[in-house]
Design an enzyme around this catalytic site. Structure first.
Site, mmCIF file in Angstrom:
data_model
loop_
_atom_site.group_PDB
_atom_site.id
_atom_site.type_symbol
_atom_site.label_atom_id
_atom_site.label_comp_id
_atom_site.label_asym_id
_atom_site.label_seq_id
_atom_site.Cartn_x
_atom_site.Cartn_y
_atom_site.Cartn_z
ATOM 1 N N GLY A 11 -19.854 0.373 7.735
ATOM 2 C CA GLY A 11 -18.932 1.061 6.820
ATOM 3 C C GLY A 11 -19.609 2.214 6.093
ATOM 4 O O GLY A 11 -20.799 2.493 6.303
ATOM 5 N N VAL A 13 -20.464 2.514 2.917
ATOM 6 C CA VAL A 13 -21.580 2.086 2.056
ATOM 7 C C VAL A 13 -22.725 1.539 2.905
ATOM 8 O O VAL A 13 -23.900 1.812 2.653
ATOM 9 C CB VAL A 13 -21.095 1.036 1.028
ATOM 10 C CG1 VAL A 13 -22.266 0.493 0.217
ATOM 11 C CG2 VAL A 13 -20.053 1.651 0.094
ATOM 12 N N ARG A 39 -14.929 -6.010 15.398
ATOM 13 C CA ARG A 39 -14.627 -4.617 15.779
ATOM 14 C C ARG A 39 -15.903 -3.798 15.957
ATOM 15 O O ARG A 39 -15.973 -2.905 16.798
ATOM 16 C CB ARG A 39 -13.740 -3.997 14.682
ATOM 17 C CG ARG A 39 -13.018 -2.739 15.073
ATOM 18 C CD ARG A 39 -11.773 -2.551 14.217
ATOM 19 N NE ARG A 39 -11.998 -2.947 12.832
ATOM 20 C CZ ARG A 39 -12.347 -2.116 11.854
ATOM 21 N NH1 ARG A 39 -12.529 -0.850 12.117
ATOM 22 N NH2 ARG A 39 -12.500 -2.548 10.618
ATOM 23 N N SER A 40 -16.937 -4.096 15.173
ATOM 24 C CA SER A 40 -18.159 -3.284 15.219
ATOM 25 C C SER A 40 -19.363 -4.017 15.805
ATOM 26 O O SER A 40 -20.393 -3.381 16.077
ATOM 27 C CB SER A 40 -18.526 -2.808 13.812
ATOM 28 O OG SER A 40 -17.487 -2.051 13.263
ATOM 29 N N CYS A 129 -18.423 1.041 -8.657
ATOM 30 C CA CYS A 129 -19.134 2.325 -8.705
ATOM 31 C C CYS A 129 -18.785 3.160 -9.940
ATOM 32 O O CYS A 129 -19.626 3.937 -10.419
ATOM 33 C CB CYS A 129 -18.886 3.133 -7.438
ATOM 34 S SG CYS A 129 -17.168 3.257 -6.953
ATOM 35 N N GLN A 156 -12.932 10.523 -10.147
ATOM 36 C CA GLN A 156 -13.488 9.729 -9.052
ATOM 37 C C GLN A 156 -13.275 10.380 -7.689
ATOM 38 O O GLN A 156 -12.198 10.897 -7.386
ATOM 39 C CB GLN A 156 -12.843 8.339 -9.060
ATOM 40 C CG GLN A 156 -13.246 7.554 -10.286
ATOM 41 C CD GLN A 156 -12.629 6.180 -10.352
ATOM 42 O OE1 GLN A 156 -12.207 5.779 -11.425
ATOM 43 N NE2 GLN A 156 -12.576 5.450 -9.240
ATOM 44 N N SER A 159 -14.399 9.192 -1.627
ATOM 45 C CA SER A 159 -15.155 8.174 -0.896
ATOM 46 C C SER A 159 -15.196 6.841 -1.621
ATOM 47 O O SER A 159 -15.633 5.847 -1.051
ATOM 48 C CB SER A 159 -16.577 8.651 -0.596
ATOM 49 O OG SER A 159 -17.225 8.983 -1.796
ATOM 50 N N GLY A 160 -14.723 6.798 -2.880
ATOM 51 C CA GLY A 160 -14.538 5.509 -3.543
ATOM 52 C C GLY A 160 -13.561 4.646 -2.771
ATOM 53 O O GLY A 160 -13.600 3.418 -2.858
ATOM 54 N N ARG A 251 -8.445 10.106 -9.882
ATOM 55 C CA ARG A 251 -9.029 10.506 -8.591
ATOM 56 C C ARG A 251 -8.947 12.036 -8.480
ATOM 57 O O ARG A 251 -7.915 12.632 -8.787
ATOM 58 C CB ARG A 251 -8.222 9.863 -7.455
ATOM 59 C CG ARG A 251 -8.852 10.007 -6.093
ATOM 60 C CD ARG A 251 -9.970 9.051 -5.855
ATOM 61 N NE ARG A 251 -9.538 7.666 -5.815
ATOM 62 C CZ ARG A 251 -10.369 6.639 -5.733
ATOM 63 N NH1 ARG A 251 -11.673 6.833 -5.671
ATOM 64 N NH2 ARG A 251 -9.911 5.396 -5.711
ATOM 65 N N HIS A 258 -18.864 10.252 -8.328
ATOM 66 C CA HIS A 258 -17.959 10.034 -9.454
ATOM 67 C C HIS A 258 -18.543 10.713 -10.695
ATOM 68 O O HIS A 258 -19.771 10.692 -10.920
ATOM 69 C CB HIS A 258 -17.824 8.540 -9.764
ATOM 70 C CG HIS A 258 -17.008 7.771 -8.760
ATOM 71 N ND1 HIS A 258 -16.346 8.338 -7.701
ATOM 72 C CD2 HIS A 258 -16.729 6.432 -8.695
ATOM 73 C CE1 HIS A 258 -15.709 7.401 -7.019
ATOM 74 N NE2 HIS A 258 -15.926 6.233 -7.596
HETATM 75 C C1 2RA Z 1 -13.005 3.662 -6.252
HETATM 76 N N1 2RA Z 1 -14.446 2.442 -7.722
HETATM 77 O O1 2RA Z 1 -13.568 4.695 -6.584
HETATM 78 C C2 2RA Z 1 -13.613 2.358 -6.554
HETATM 79 C C3 2RA Z 1 -14.350 1.858 -5.356
HETATM 80 N N2 2RA Z 1 -15.122 0.726 -5.599
HETATM 81 O O2 2RA Z 1 -11.954 3.628 -5.640
#
Ligand code: 2RA
Length: 351
Positions: A11, A13, A39-40, A129, A156, A159-160, A251, A258
């Site tokens: 993934g 991370v 799958r992987s 995160c 944020q 990629s979160g 976001r 972030h």
């Molecule tokens: C986000 N903090 O940014 C969450 C992911 N763990 O969506």
């Protein structure tokens, strides 16, 4: 002979974790075992110059493992971290499954490394995160000045939401690139739809050329799960059960890193100079705070790096004992893979 397993190795991370391990001069591991779903499983990844075949997630894969890192969805961690622990591994989990469990420490090594030793379930949790991005700074300032309240607004990155979040933002940016949009309500969404992108998205609104005041799932009274995580996890990590915390999570169209605007109140007055001294002495922080010279933290400065970048430190004009600051941390590195790996290094040093 210390064996490390990485569950969820393929993934967003997990891949960052492998980059971090590759960049370490030395590692304490005699074997690094990569693990993923069906799958992987079978894929071959390079780790420290060697080909490693990804193994299937099954109970036997944890036999002989000392530390198992989990970078998988909550439900997968909830099922499999206890399996790893039962087979003798210390599970370090980056999901939300165990963070608020009173028998699971929630660890940021530069803030509360000692707590990693107290793990009755054999599980250590890695914070969300968003919380993590400000913990190096808040931990250092709290140690010196005594934190009493935090008001936070997050910015944020896509990629979160994992690789699907990155893919979606890149596709949306391609869809709007060169288009005369951003002047009329709905025209960004129309451009995205006209480019053939599916209506289903990791984000609840277009993210290209937009900001979306939402991350996570809906909780009571209009709060998002992300906002409650910032509150609950900050209290647990800093060891201040009654810390006043209020967060608004947003976001923004950034791929990775972030950012947080933090309004932090302390037991007494804190000068900017005193805060600079404390932040500057924290090895995992880079202070970038000279507005006259155009020096402040941005995600573009922090991305791909390990330190949290901190700046815009000001004494709040109308709020006694309060500092305003802006912090940026790579959400895939310190916000996830790096902190998880640092916990593993902390534990490995005690085995
Ligand atoms: C986000 N903090 O940014 C969450 C992911 N763990 O969506």
């Amino acid at each position: 002979m210390t064996v490390l397993a990485i569950v969820g190795a393929t993934g967003a991370v997990g891949s960052t974790m492998i980059d971090i391990i590759d960049a370490r001069e030395t590692v304490p591991w005699s074997e690094i075992r990569l693990v993923a779903s069906a799958r992987s499983a079978g894929k071959v990844l390079r780790v420290r110059g060697e080909d490693v075949t990804v193994r299937l997630l099954e109970p036997e894969v944890f036999d002989g493992v000392d530390i198992a890192l989990f970078d998988v969805p909550d439900a997968v961690s909830a099922e499999w971290a206890p399996v790893a622990a039962a087979r003798g591994a210390v599970a370090v989990d980056n999901s939300g499954a165990f963070r608020m469990d009173s028998e699971v420490p929630l660890v940021v090594p530069e803030v509360n490394a000692d707590e990693a030793a107290n793990r009755p379930k054999g599980i250590i949790a890695n914070p969300n995160c968003t919380t993590l991005s400000m913990m190096a700074a808040m931990g250092a300032l709290h140690r010196e000045f005594g934190l009493t309240a935090l008001v936070v607004a997050s910015y944020q990155a896509a990629s979160g939401a994992g690789q699907p979040g990155i893919d979606r933002l890149q596709a949306e940016l391609s869809a709007v690139s060169g288009q005369d949009v951003g002047r009329r309500a709905g025209d960004v969404a129309e451009a995205i739809s006209a480019a053939g992108l599916p209506a289903e998205s990791p984000f609840p609104a277009p993210l290209a050329l937009n900001v979306v005041p939402w991350a996570g799932s809906l909780k009571d009274d209009g709060w998002s799960s992300e906002e409650l995580k910032v509150r609950n996890e900050s209290r647990k990590i800093l060891g201040i059960p009654d810390l006043k915390v209020s967060a608004t999570c947003v976001r923004v169209p950034v791929i990775t890193t972030h950012a947080l605007a933090v309004h932090a109140t302390f037991a007494g007055e804190v000068s900017v100079d005193a805060a600079h001294k404390v932040l500057g002495a924290q090895p995992t922080i880079v202070l970038r705070d000279d507005p006259a010279a155009g020096q402040w933290p941005t995600p573009a400065d922090a991305v791909g790096g390990d330190p949290t970048v901190v700046g815009r430190v000001r004494q709040a004009l109308d709020f006694p004992n309060t500092l305003e600051l802006f912090v940026c941390g790579d959400n895939l590195r310190k916000g996830a893979a790096l902190n998880t790996y640092e916990i593993a290094e902390t534990v490995a040093a005690t085995l």
